[in-house]
Design an enzyme around this catalytic site. Structure first.
Site, PDB file in Angstrom:
ATOM      1  N   SER A  57       0.829  -1.195   0.000  1.00  0.00           N
ATOM      2  CA  SER A  57       0.000   0.000   0.000  1.00  0.00           C
ATOM      3  C   SER A  57       0.874   1.260   0.000  1.00  0.00           C
ATOM      4  O   SER A  57       1.717   1.419  -0.875  1.00  0.00           O
ATOM      5  CB  SER A  57      -0.975  -0.047   1.185  1.00  0.00           C
ATOM      6  OG  SER A  57      -2.047   0.832   0.973  1.00  0.00           O
ATOM      7  N   HIS A 199      -6.336  -7.171   1.423  1.00  0.00           N
ATOM      8  CA  HIS A 199      -5.289  -6.166   1.276  1.00  0.00           C
ATOM      9  C   HIS A 199      -4.182  -6.462   2.280  1.00  0.00           C
ATOM     10  O   HIS A 199      -4.435  -6.637   3.468  1.00  0.00           O
ATOM     11  CB  HIS A 199      -5.886  -4.786   1.529  1.00  0.00           C
ATOM     12  CG  HIS A 199      -4.936  -3.653   1.291  1.00  0.00           C
ATOM     13  ND1 HIS A 199      -4.038  -3.632   0.254  1.00  0.00           N
ATOM     14  CD2 HIS A 199      -4.756  -2.493   1.967  1.00  0.00           C
ATOM     15  CE1 HIS A 199      -3.350  -2.499   0.292  1.00  0.00           C
ATOM     16  NE2 HIS A 199      -3.768  -1.803   1.324  1.00  0.00           N
TER      17      HIS A 199
END
Length: 219
Positions: A57, A199
């Site tokens: 990320s 994620h």
């Protein structure tokens, strides 16, 4: 001092808020990654020639920036970066410049704001950041959330690939856009892989990174 600009920012002196190119959080994280390599160079127990930088990320963005700026990173494996990382910004898809600036203004310098709802005015795009890592080893890892624009990642990798071939190294394999969990687009020097799921860096991601690094270091 504003909290996002505390800590290591104090090493760079007082911020001049009239400037549009002040150091940012992404820049600070990338800078810190390079300081880790400084340490590796001084510790005989570590091999500073075999450094792999990764992150997920926002830290995937930082890993990309660190590798683009510091050639001591032999392998870069950014994971699920979102826009401002691997995907082409001009696609105006998913996490676009407006959302980045609205949610995380401390990640980017003020000059970036001129591209809010104006991505087509950019004289660059994210494939140039990838190309700055050539001819070293780069493995881009994505996943299936539209917010992270896996299509834009793939197109960015395709656009960056000629930098490797120009410098005499194999670029992205000449294959169709890969399905999830397919390793068909992972070449010896440049690769792309995507998966489904949550994620964050998964067990599959770590295995792909380790296998890619082994290939880079001749294991």
């Amino acid at each position: 001092v504003e909290l996002p600009y505390a800590g290591v920012f104090e090493l760079w002196g007082a911020r001049d808020e009239s400037r549009t190119d002040n150091p940012t959080a992404l820049g600070a994280w990338a800078w810190a990654l390079s300081r880790a390599v400084d340490f590796a160079e001084r510790d005989p127990a570590l091999d500073e020639k075999r450094v792999v930088v990764t992150g997920c990320s926002r830290l995937g963005k930082a890993a990309l920036l660190a590798a683009a700026r510091d050639e001591r990173f032999a392998v870069c494996a950014p994971n699920q970066t979102g826009n401002g990382g691997v995907p082409l910004a001009k696609r105006f898809y998913g996490e676009n410049v407006f959302r980045e600036i609205e949610m995380f203004p401390h990640w980017f310098c003020k000059a970036y704001r001129k591209y809010v709802d104006n991505e087509q005015a950019m004289k660059f795009d994210q494939h140039l950041l990838l190309a700055a890592i050539a001819p070293r080893h780069l493995l881009v890892q994505g996943y299936d959330r539209p917010w992270f624009d896996p299509k834009g990642e793939w197109l960015s990798c395709k656009a960056a690939s000629p930098a490797w071939t120009f410098l005499g190294k194999p670029g992205l394999p000449d294959v169709a856009e890969p399905d999830y969990f397919s390793t068909s687009a992972i070449g010896p020097c440049f690769g792309y892989v995507r998966r489904k799921g949550q994620h964050g860096i998964s067990g599959s991601d770590w295995q792909w990174i380790l296998d890619f690094a082994d290939g880079a270091f001749g294991k």
